[in-house]
Design a protein around this motif. Structure first.
Motif, PDB file in Angstrom:
ATOM      1  N   GLN A 114      10.207  -9.325 -26.804  1.00 36.47           N
ATOM      2  CA  GLN A 114      10.846  -8.806 -25.568  1.00 36.47           C
ATOM      3  C   GLN A 114      10.115  -9.642 -24.297  1.00 36.47           C
ATOM      4  OE1 GLN A 114      13.757  -6.731 -25.798  1.00 36.47           O
ATOM      5  NE2 GLN A 114      13.733  -7.253 -23.273  1.00 36.47           N
ATOM      6  N   TYR A 115       8.761  -9.643 -24.346  1.00 43.71           N
ATOM      7  CA  TYR A 115       8.347 -10.316 -23.293  1.00 43.71           C
ATOM      8  C   TYR A 115       8.489 -11.803 -23.096  1.00 43.71           C
ATOM      9  CZ  TYR A 115       4.426 -12.653 -20.922  1.00 43.71           C
ATOM     10  OH  TYR A 115       3.780 -13.426 -20.071  1.00 43.71           O
ATOM     11  N   LEU A 116       8.557 -12.433 -24.252  1.00 41.66           N
ATOM     12  CA  LEU A 116       9.007 -13.954 -24.410  1.00 41.66           C
ATOM     13  C   LEU A 116      10.283 -14.144 -23.661  1.00 41.66           C
ATOM     14  CD1 LEU A 116       7.307 -15.178 -27.558  1.00 41.66           C
ATOM     15  CD2 LEU A 116       6.507 -15.352 -25.170  1.00 41.66           C
ATOM     16  N   PHE A 117      11.368 -13.174 -24.151  1.00 42.05           N
ATOM     17  CA  PHE A 117      12.611 -13.355 -23.618  1.00 42.05           C
ATOM     18  C   PHE A 117      12.560 -12.756 -22.198  1.00 42.05           C
ATOM     19  CE2 PHE A 117      16.789 -11.580 -22.881  1.00 42.05           C
ATOM     20  CZ  PHE A 117      17.748 -12.661 -23.655  1.00 42.05           C
ATOM     21  N   ASP A 118      11.903 -11.883 -21.806  1.00 41.42           N
ATOM     22  CA  ASP A 118      12.210 -11.237 -20.585  1.00 41.42           C
ATOM     23  C   ASP A 118      11.521 -12.432 -19.432  1.00 41.42           C
ATOM     24  OD1 ASP A 118      13.121  -8.742 -21.150  1.00 41.42           O
ATOM     25  OD2 ASP A 118      11.116  -7.875 -21.282  1.00 41.42           O
ATOM     26  N   ALA A 119      10.526 -13.031 -19.972  1.00 42.43           N
ATOM     27  CA  ALA A 119      10.158 -14.155 -18.877  1.00 42.43           C
ATOM     28  C   ALA A 119      10.913 -15.174 -18.817  1.00 42.43           C
ATOM     29  CB  ALA A 119       8.809 -14.803 -19.645  1.00 42.43           C
ATOM     30  N   TRP A 120      11.815 -15.714 -19.772  1.00 46.25           N
ATOM     31  CA  TRP A 120      12.674 -16.678 -19.747  1.00 46.25           C
ATOM     32  C   TRP A 120      14.058 -16.154 -19.005  1.00 46.25           C
ATOM     33  CZ3 TRP A 120      16.841 -20.345 -20.683  1.00 46.25           C
ATOM     34  CH2 TRP A 120      17.882 -19.865 -20.932  1.00 46.25           C
ATOM     35  N   GLU A 121      14.253 -15.030 -19.222  1.00 40.94           N
ATOM     36  CA  GLU A 121      15.494 -14.590 -18.456  1.00 40.94           C
ATOM     37  C   GLU A 121      15.336 -14.455 -17.081  1.00 40.94           C
ATOM     38  OE1 GLU A 121      17.517 -10.949 -19.930  1.00 40.94           O
ATOM     39  OE2 GLU A 121      19.180 -11.307 -18.772  1.00 40.94           O
ATOM     40  N   VAL A 122      13.899 -13.928 -16.577  1.00 43.22           N
ATOM     41  CA  VAL A 122      13.686 -13.754 -15.342  1.00 43.22           C
ATOM     42  C   VAL A 122      13.746 -15.112 -14.629  1.00 43.22           C
ATOM     43  CG1 VAL A 122      11.660 -13.411 -13.493  1.00 43.22           C
ATOM     44  CG2 VAL A 122      12.431 -11.552 -15.153  1.00 43.22           C
ATOM     45  N   TRP A 124      15.470 -17.988 -15.725  1.00 46.52           N
ATOM     46  CA  TRP A 124      16.865 -18.505 -15.668  1.00 46.52           C
ATOM     47  C   TRP A 124      17.510 -17.695 -14.504  1.00 46.52           C
ATOM     48  CZ3 TRP A 124      21.890 -17.645 -15.980  1.00 46.52           C
ATOM     49  CH2 TRP A 124      22.831 -18.679 -16.374  1.00 46.52           C
ATOM     50  N   LEU A 125      17.494 -16.433 -14.408  1.00 46.59           N
ATOM     51  CA  LEU A 125      18.100 -15.599 -13.285  1.00 46.59           C
ATOM     52  C   LEU A 125      17.837 -16.222 -11.885  1.00 46.59           C
ATOM     53  CD1 LEU A 125      18.270 -12.250 -14.959  1.00 46.59           C
ATOM     54  CD2 LEU A 125      20.085 -13.521 -14.863  1.00 46.59           C
ATOM     55  N   ASP A 126      16.567 -16.077 -11.893  1.00 46.88           N
ATOM     56  CA  ASP A 126      15.983 -16.527 -10.505  1.00 46.88           C
ATOM     57  C   ASP A 126      16.655 -18.030 -10.045  1.00 46.88           C
ATOM     58  OD1 ASP A 126      14.098 -16.028  -8.220  1.00 46.88           O
ATOM     59  OD2 ASP A 126      12.915 -17.745  -8.997  1.00 46.88           O
ATOM     60  N   THR A 127      16.583 -19.063 -11.042  1.00 48.20           N
ATOM     61  CA  THR A 127      17.281 -20.355 -10.492  1.00 48.20           C
ATOM     62  C   THR A 127      18.746 -20.127 -10.376  1.00 48.20           C
ATOM     63  OG1 THR A 127      15.522 -21.214 -12.081  1.00 48.20           O
ATOM     64  CG2 THR A 127      17.624 -22.486 -11.244  1.00 48.20           C
ATOM     65  N   LEU A 136      28.407 -16.644 -10.546  1.00 49.44           N
ATOM     66  CA  LEU A 136      27.218 -16.721 -11.610  1.00 49.44           C
ATOM     67  C   LEU A 136      26.049 -16.306 -10.503  1.00 49.44           C
ATOM     68  CD1 LEU A 136      25.274 -17.271 -13.645  1.00 49.44           C
ATOM     69  CD2 LEU A 136      25.656 -19.653 -13.164  1.00 49.44           C
ATOM     70  N   ALA A 137      26.040 -17.042  -9.285  1.00 52.41           N
ATOM     71  CA  ALA A 137      25.056 -16.594  -8.197  1.00 52.41           C
ATOM     72  C   ALA A 137      24.846 -15.043  -7.734  1.00 52.41           C
ATOM     73  CB  ALA A 137      25.088 -17.364  -7.161  1.00 52.41           C
ATOM     74  N   GLN A 142      21.993  -9.681  -9.138  1.00 48.73           N
ATOM     75  CA  GLN A 142      22.061  -8.307  -9.533  1.00 48.73           C
ATOM     76  C   GLN A 142      21.145  -8.235 -11.093  1.00 48.73           C
ATOM     77  OE1 GLN A 142      26.259  -7.159 -10.639  1.00 48.73           O
ATOM     78  NE2 GLN A 142      25.481  -5.400 -11.954  1.00 48.73           N
ATOM     79  N   ALA A 143      21.207  -8.888 -12.077  1.00 49.26           N
ATOM     80  CA  ALA A 143      20.511  -8.930 -13.226  1.00 49.26           C
ATOM     81  C   ALA A 143      19.077  -8.962 -13.110  1.00 49.26           C
ATOM     82  CB  ALA A 143      21.107  -9.832 -14.228  1.00 49.26           C
TER      83      ALA A 143
END
Lengths: 269, 329
Positions: A114-122, A124-127, A136-137, A142-143
């Motif tokens: 979950q940590y590795l995935f959350d870091a990726w998702e944060v 990805w979403l930030d960009t 998408l923006a 929101q996410a």
């Protein structure tokens, strides 16, 4: 994003090729979230602390909510139906990373994944917040608010377990050794994504990988864990990808789709 | 979800209580008669404390064990929306458990003691959760009937004399009301859905109807704990009164949904109250005692989670010690 992309926002015309790239990315994101949410929810009622039954159920809901969000973005492009996609595609048609389909394992495995995935998702979403594709923006912004909480939560668990007892440290290192190569699969670009990245529609996952490595390496090594070396990884590359799943996805989907498929004539649930 | 109101709890052990003067008891009962709430630091009879710890912790255990029968169905939920709703619902049950454990802690019980009592089988939880869930419609039927019955009971307890329990009930009832609405909405939809959905809804009603009536506890004549609990303002209504309220709300709604209630003696009396036929209490007691139903499996699942989580809790303790050392240094 560059000035050129900002100008493009107003004049952006989605070609079929760009639509296909967006659709593929939204599907991949949705499938990651749906499968991970399913795995995380398996802890509900069985977590090591009552407080974590609550926290993990929350994370599972957020991930599923994001999955629905991505399928909604896809629907706007191709008129598809979210439930039909989630419940009536077979394993071979799912496009999640193998990382998210692996069985939940022990608490260390769940937390490291979950940590590795959350870091990726944060990241990805930030960009993606600055995507020239406005829907998408908006969805990413929101996410991202929820995802930052997940990352805080799992980063703290990583720290506490890595620095806890010899047993918890060992379990964390084992989990990291098993998961690291799978996590790197998040950064494989999708086929035909390059033009959408160049047009400022989608984040460049190769660039994200550098940021992600900086983030997670700092935290993991900071709490005494060792990241498997590149030579160890290249010696045994994973035979899995978003289109080549492990043996764990089909049983996951058999559960996930069981009732929906048992009642094929029921359109409404 | 609900606490059990069974008659199996041991009788008050008055001889073992500390000395309490008649004046203290009189002043306490006067406060209750005046409708005041008793708060954690206030004087209270030891028996009042004991009964409340028993009730509140049983209620907390019921929430925690109650996560299991529905939690099993999260993986099978047939749409993204239903999956999300069910995850939120089971999460609420965990939250209620946590909240109630805290309420019991205000009386001097510790979480560890209470959890140990559950895991060793010493403490009870609502036997309704020992019934198996056979189909997806069970999730809806539990929400509609089991949560519906629980709300009737908990609405009463929201008026009880112990402040922390009363306030916990207010908060929990508002969330349970959502669960109840969701369950009802689901079952009404299936009752009017495809023939197979309809059949599944009716089958769920056939299995959950009688257990939902029984979960409100034995008939008043057979409920030995009720006397002292009603005198001290904990139980404001009898089991049969609460059951009647439950019947009067749910029978017309189930009939309106087009479902058949599995009771050939069901009828409305001259006062308009819906009356049920004779309840088979032998089944109820067999399930309470664990002779029937899934008591072993439910407790087994909790014990397994506790055992599997031991290394995690040990790690948290070790980390906390390490951090406090680092702070001091």
């Amino acid at each position: 994003m560059t000035e050129t992309t900002e100008i493009m926002t107003e004049t952006l015309i989605l070609t079929e090729a760009l639509k296909t790239a967006l659709t593929a990315r939204f599907t991949a994101l949705a499938d990651d979230e749906i499968t991970l949410s399913h795995r995380v929810a398996e802890w509900t009622g069985h977590a090591p602390l009552l407080e974590e039954d609550i926290a993990l159920a929350n994370i599972a809901q957020d991930e599923l909510g994001h999955g629905t969000l991505w399928l909604g973005l896809r629907a706007a492009l191709d008129g598809s139906n979210a439930d039909a996609l989630a419940y009536h595609r077979d394993a071979a048609e799912y496009r999640n990373v193998p990382l998210t389909e692996l069985p939940k394992g022990d608490w260390a495995f769940t937390m490291v994944r979950q940590y590795l995935f959350d870091a990726w998702e944060v990241l990805w979403l930030d960009t993606a917040r600055q995507s020239s594709y406005v829907p998408l923006a908006e969805a990413a912004a929101q996410a991202l608010r929820e995802e930052k909480f997940h990352l805080q939560h799992t980063a703290l668990w990583v720290e506490r377990l890595a620095l806890g007892t010899p047993e918890s440290t060992r379990r964390m290192q084992d989990a990291l050794n098993q998961l690291w190569a799978y996590a790197l699969g998040l950064f494989d670009p999708l086929p035909a994504e390059a033009d959408a990245v160049a047009a400022g529609l989608l984040p460049d996952v190769a660039a994200l990988q550098t940021r992600w490595l900086g983030l997670v390496r700092g935290h993991l090594e900071g709490v005494g864990l060792s990241i498997p070396s590149a030579s160890e990884l290249s010696a045994s590359p994973l035979p899995y990808s978003r289109s080549q799943h492990t043996e764990h996805l089909a049983p996951l989907l058999a559960d996930f789709q069981r009732v929906a498929r048992e009642f094929p004539e029921s359109q409404v649930w | 979800m609900t606490q059990i109101q069974n008659a199996s709890a041991s009788a008050p052990v008055l001889a073992a209580l500390p000395v309490e003067t008649p004046e203290q008891l009189e002043a306490f009962e006067a406060r209750i008669a005046a409708g005041e709430k008793i708060e954690p630091g206030d004087w209270m009879p030891a028996e009042y404390r004991r009964q409340l710890i028993r009730m509140i912790s049983q209620h907390a255990h019921s929430e925690v064990v109650g996560m299991l029968p529905e939690g099993e169905w999260i993986r099978f939920a047939p749409s993204l929306k239903r999956k999300l709703i069910l995850m939120a619902k089971v999460q609420d049950e965990a939250g209620h458990g946590q909240y109630l454990y805290h309420a019991a802690e205000t009386l001097g019980a510790t979480r560890e003691e209470m959890v140990d009592a559950l895991l060793s089988g010493k403490a009870k939880y609502s036997s309704i959760f020992n019934y198996p869930t056979h189909s997806w419609a069970d999730v809806g039927m539990i929400g509609w009937l089991v949560d519906g019955a629980a709300i009737k009971n908990q609405t009463m307890l929201a008026g009880c004399s112990y402040g922390p329990y009363s306030r916990a009930m207010v908060r929990i009832c508002s969330e349970e009301t959502f669960h109840h609405k969701q369950g009802k909405e689901m079952i009404v939809l299936y009752a009017q859905g495809t023939p197979k959905q309809r059949e599944m809804a009716q089958d769920a009603l056939n299995r959950w109807w009688w257990p939902s009536l029984m979960m409100l506890g034995p008939h008043d004549a057979d409920s030995p704990n009720s006397g002292v609990l009603s005198r001290w303002g904990v139980k404001l209504k009898s089991n049969d009164e609460v059951r009647q309220e439950y019947m009067n709300e749910h029978v017309p709604e189930l009939l309106e949904a087009g479902l058949t209630i599995p009771d050939s003696d069901l009828h409305q009396d001259e006062q308009g109250n819906w009356r049920h036929g004779a309840i088979d209490w032998t089944e109820f007691w067999a399930v309470v005692k664990g002779e029937r139903g899934l008591n072993k499996e439910r407790l087994g699942a909790r014990q397994q989670a506790h055992t599997d989580g031991a290394w995690v809790r040990d790690a948290l303790d070790a980390y906390a010690v390490r951090e406090s050392g680092a702070t001091r240094a």
